[in-house]
Scaffold this motif. Structure first.
Motif, short mmCIF file in Angstrom:
data_model
loop_
_atom_site.label_atom_id
_atom_site.label_comp_id
_atom_site.label_asym_id
_atom_site.label_seq_id
_atom_site.Cartn_x
_atom_site.Cartn_y
_atom_site.Cartn_z
N MET A 100 62.42 2.61 86.12
CA MET A 100 61.32 1.67 86.26
C MET A 100 59.98 2.41 86.37
N PRO A 101 58.89 1.76 86.01
CA PRO A 101 57.57 2.41 86.08
C PRO A 101 57.26 2.86 87.51
N GLY A 102 56.70 4.07 87.63
CA GLY A 102 56.30 4.55 88.94
C GLY A 102 55.18 3.70 89.51
N TYR A 103 55.16 3.55 90.83
CA TYR A 103 54.11 2.75 91.45
C TYR A 103 53.23 3.62 92.35
N GLY A 104 52.15 3.01 92.84
CA GLY A 104 51.20 3.76 93.64
C GLY A 104 50.17 4.43 92.77
N PHE A 105 49.69 3.69 91.78
CA PHE A 105 48.78 4.26 90.79
C PHE A 105 47.39 4.50 91.40
N ALA A 106 47.03 5.75 91.50
CA ALA A 106 45.72 6.07 92.06
C ALA A 106 44.60 5.79 91.06
N LYS A 107 44.92 5.94 89.78
CA LYS A 107 43.88 5.83 88.76
C LYS A 107 44.06 4.62 87.84
N ALA A 108 45.10 3.84 88.06
CA ALA A 108 45.39 2.74 87.14
C ALA A 108 44.47 1.55 87.39
N PRO A 109 44.01 0.89 86.32
CA PRO A 109 43.19 -0.31 86.46
C PRO A 109 43.99 -1.43 87.12
N VAL A 110 43.28 -2.36 87.73
CA VAL A 110 43.93 -3.49 88.40
C VAL A 110 44.81 -4.26 87.44
N SER A 111 44.36 -4.41 86.19
CA SER A 111 45.14 -5.16 85.21
C SER A 111 46.48 -4.51 84.93
N VAL A 112 46.50 -3.17 84.94
CA VAL A 112 47.75 -2.43 84.70
C VAL A 112 48.71 -2.63 85.87
N VAL A 113 48.17 -2.57 87.08
CA VAL A 113 48.98 -2.76 88.28
C VAL A 113 49.57 -4.18 88.30
N ASP A 114 48.76 -5.16 87.97
CA ASP A 114 49.23 -6.55 87.94
C ASP A 114 50.32 -6.73 86.90
N LYS A 115 50.15 -6.10 85.75
CA LYS A 115 51.16 -6.18 84.69
C LYS A 115 52.47 -5.56 85.16
N TRP A 116 52.37 -4.42 85.85
CA TRP A 116 53.56 -3.76 86.38
C TRP A 116 54.29 -4.66 87.37
N LYS A 117 53.53 -5.24 88.30
CA LYS A 117 54.16 -6.09 89.31
C LYS A 117 54.86 -7.28 88.69
#
Length: 219
Positions: A93-110
């Motif tokens: 699964m995709p790693g989480y805790g993105f320090a540099k990832a945009p909010v949209s990327v984090v939301d897509k992951w979730k």
């Protein structure tokens, strides 16, 4: 468990994983997932927790899973098949805790992860990888809560145990074990591993086979 029985289980599990292990596909969306025909074991954890190294150690390969150059870059579910014919699928699964990832990327992951966890009937077990040098972080707790809510049983695996002193490891393991008891979907046994030194790998491999195929597989 009797020592002889434990060794037999570990040898059988190692025999399965020493056979065919192939990359199957990367799924950026649920519609790309393979047909749910065999049990799946999913691996999740913070970026740089050692997920790729653990997958390589369990499958006894050098580079079946490759670490992303940029932490948080991989936003897909990566599938690997074990056995010929396939008996288990491992899901990176995709790693989480993105320090540099945009909010949209984090939301897509979730959204992807939450949908996968709640809708995948063949998901036999999830692994939550935790860096033994740092212990549980808030993003780990968020993942554990997500798994609790999805009613997906999970094992907590401490990684990189060779990078920490024994006394410190004992302290971290105690704290993680104590906190995990508050989570209804957490498996009571804590796994201490080192992909580099091979510590705990045989036992974890046998546990995953039992989770996926049942204890009867070993008889």
């Amino acid at each position: 468990m009797e020592e002889r029985a434990r060794q037999r289980r570990e040898k059988q599990a190692a025999r399965l994983f020493s056979g065919r292990v192939d990359f199957l596909l990367s799924a950026p969306q649920l519609k790309f997932l393979p047909e749910p025909t065999v049990p799946e074991i999913a691996f999740c954890g913070r970026s740089n927790v050692g997920k790729s190294s653990l997958l390589n150690a369990l499958t006894m390969r050098r580079s079946i899973a490759r670490a992303s150059v940029t932490p948080g870059r991989t936003q897909e579910l990566n599938y690997f098949e074990v056995g010929d014919p396939t008996q288990i699928r491992l899901v990176d699964m995709p790693g989480y805790g993105f320090a540099k990832a945009p909010v949209s990327v984090v939301d897509k992951w979730k959204k992807l992860v939450r949908s996968y966890l709640r809708g995948r009937q063949v998901l036999a077990r999830n692994l939550v990888l935790v860096d033994s040098r740092h212990g549980l972080k808030d993003v780990d707790r968020e993942m554990m809560t997500m798994l609790d809510e999805a009613a997906v049983g999970y094992r907590i695996v401490l990684t990189k145990t060779d990078k920490i002193k024994a006394s410190a490891l004992e302290q971290v393991a105690g704290k993680v074990a104590e906190e995990s008891r508050k989570h209804p979907a957490a498996y009571p046994e804590l796994h201490l591993t080192s992909a580099e030194k091979g510590m705990g790998i045989d036992a974890l491999r046998a546990a995953l086979v039992a989770d996926a195929l049942g204890e009867g597989w070993f008889s």
